[in-house]
Structures are given as C-alpha cells and as structure tokens.
Motif scaffolding. Sequence first.
Motif, PDB file in Angstrom:
ATOM      1  N   MET A 115       0.861  -1.178   0.000  1.00 12.06           N
ATOM      2  CA  MET A 115       0.000   0.000   0.000  1.00 12.06           C
ATOM      3  C   MET A 115       0.906   1.238   0.000  1.00 12.06           C
ATOM      4  O   MET A 115       1.753   1.380   0.876  1.00 12.06           O
ATOM      5  N   ASN A 116       0.695   2.116  -0.981  1.00 11.82           N
ATOM      6  CA  ASN A 116       1.532   3.317  -1.034  1.00 11.82           C
ATOM      7  C   ASN A 116       1.008   4.385  -0.068  1.00 11.82           C
ATOM      8  O   ASN A 116      -0.071   4.254   0.513  1.00 11.82           O
ATOM      9  N   ILE A 117       1.757   5.445   0.088  1.00 10.92           N
ATOM     10  CA  ILE A 117       1.427   6.485   1.063  1.00 10.92           C
ATOM     11  C   ILE A 117       0.093   7.154   0.742  1.00 10.92           C
ATOM     12  O   ILE A 117      -0.705   7.417   1.643  1.00 10.92           O
ATOM     13  N   GLU A 118      -0.190   7.413  -0.542  1.00 13.66           N
ATOM     14  CA  GLU A 118      -1.451   8.055  -0.918  1.00 13.66           C
ATOM     15  C   GLU A 118      -2.647   7.173  -0.576  1.00 13.66           C
ATOM     16  O   GLU A 118      -3.661   7.656  -0.070  1.00 13.66           O
ATOM     17  N   ASP A 119      -2.539   5.872  -0.856  1.00 16.13           N
ATOM     18  CA  ASP A 119      -3.621   4.940  -0.514  1.00 16.13           C
ATOM     19  C   ASP A 119      -3.823   4.885   0.997  1.00 16.13           C
ATOM     20  O   ASP A 119      -4.953   4.862   1.481  1.00 16.13           O
ATOM     21  N   ARG A 120      -2.725   4.862   1.731  1.00 15.78           N
ATOM     22  CA  ARG A 120      -2.795   4.806   3.199  1.00 15.78           C
ATOM     23  C   ARG A 120      -3.448   6.073   3.752  1.00 15.78           C
ATOM     24  O   ARG A 120      -4.300   5.997   4.645  1.00 15.78           O
ATOM     25  N   GLU A 121      -3.085   7.226   3.219  1.00 17.74           N
ATOM     26  CA  GLU A 121      -3.677   8.489   3.668  1.00 17.74           C
ATOM     27  C   GLU A 121      -5.167   8.541   3.353  1.00 17.74           C
ATOM     28  O   GLU A 121      -5.957   9.030   4.151  1.00 17.74           O
ATOM     29  N   GLU A 122      -5.554   8.029   2.181  1.00 17.66           N
ATOM     30  CA  GLU A 122      -6.973   7.995   1.812  1.00 17.66           C
ATOM     31  C   GLU A 122      -7.742   7.079   2.760  1.00 17.66           C
ATOM     32  O   GLU A 122      -8.833   7.423   3.225  1.00 17.66           O
ATOM     33  N   LEU A 123      -7.176   5.909   3.070  1.00 21.24           N
ATOM     34  CA  LEU A 123      -7.812   4.974   3.998  1.00 21.24           C
ATOM     35  C   LEU A 123      -7.987   5.612   5.371  1.00 21.24           C
ATOM     36  O   LEU A 123      -9.078   5.567   5.952  1.00 21.24           O
ATOM     37  N   ILE A 124      -6.947   6.235   5.868  1.00 20.20           N
ATOM     38  CA  ILE A 124      -7.009   6.870   7.187  1.00 20.20           C
ATOM     39  C   ILE A 124      -8.035   7.996   7.189  1.00 20.20           C
ATOM     40  O   ILE A 124      -8.805   8.152   8.146  1.00 20.20           O
ATOM     41  N   SER A 125      -8.094   8.769   6.117  1.00 22.46           N
ATOM     42  CA  SER A 125      -9.073   9.850   6.010  1.00 22.46           C
ATOM     43  C   SER A 125     -10.505   9.307   6.064  1.00 22.46           C
ATOM     44  O   SER A 125     -11.357   9.841   6.781  1.00 22.46           O
ATOM     45  N   LYS A 135      -4.891  -7.064   0.846  1.00 30.26           N
ATOM     46  CA  LYS A 135      -5.112  -5.630   0.648  1.00 30.26           C
ATOM     47  C   LYS A 135      -6.524  -5.260   1.075  1.00 30.26           C
ATOM     48  O   LYS A 135      -7.468  -6.010   0.823  1.00 30.26           O
TER      49      LYS A 135
END
Length: 51
Positions: A1-11, A33
């Motif tokens: 999982m890349n940083i953008e995907d992780r940030e979207e998930l956390i958001s 995933k």
Amino acid sequence: MNIEDREELISHLEKMLESLKFGSITLVVQDGKIVQIEKNEKVRLQSNKKR
C-alpha cells in the motif's frame, strides 16, 4: 500500500469514526489488501410507553 492509498484509507476511517456513536467499522481484505470499508451503525429507540 503506497502512502497516498494509506492516507486515503485513514481519512475515510477518521470521517466514519467521527460520525459513529454506536456500531462498528469493518475492513474487508482480499489478497492481503484492504478493498472495502463497511460502517454498521446502531440506532436505539426509546420506548414511549407510560407505566
């Protein structure tokens, strides 16, 4: 999982948690995933019965 995907998930998780009073949040995982987030909210109704 890349940083953008992780940030979207956390958001998404933060928004769901802010609006949830009673219930659960479920992460659906396929092939290691996260593919889906489900929110199940409980609403309790108070009885209008007079005794």
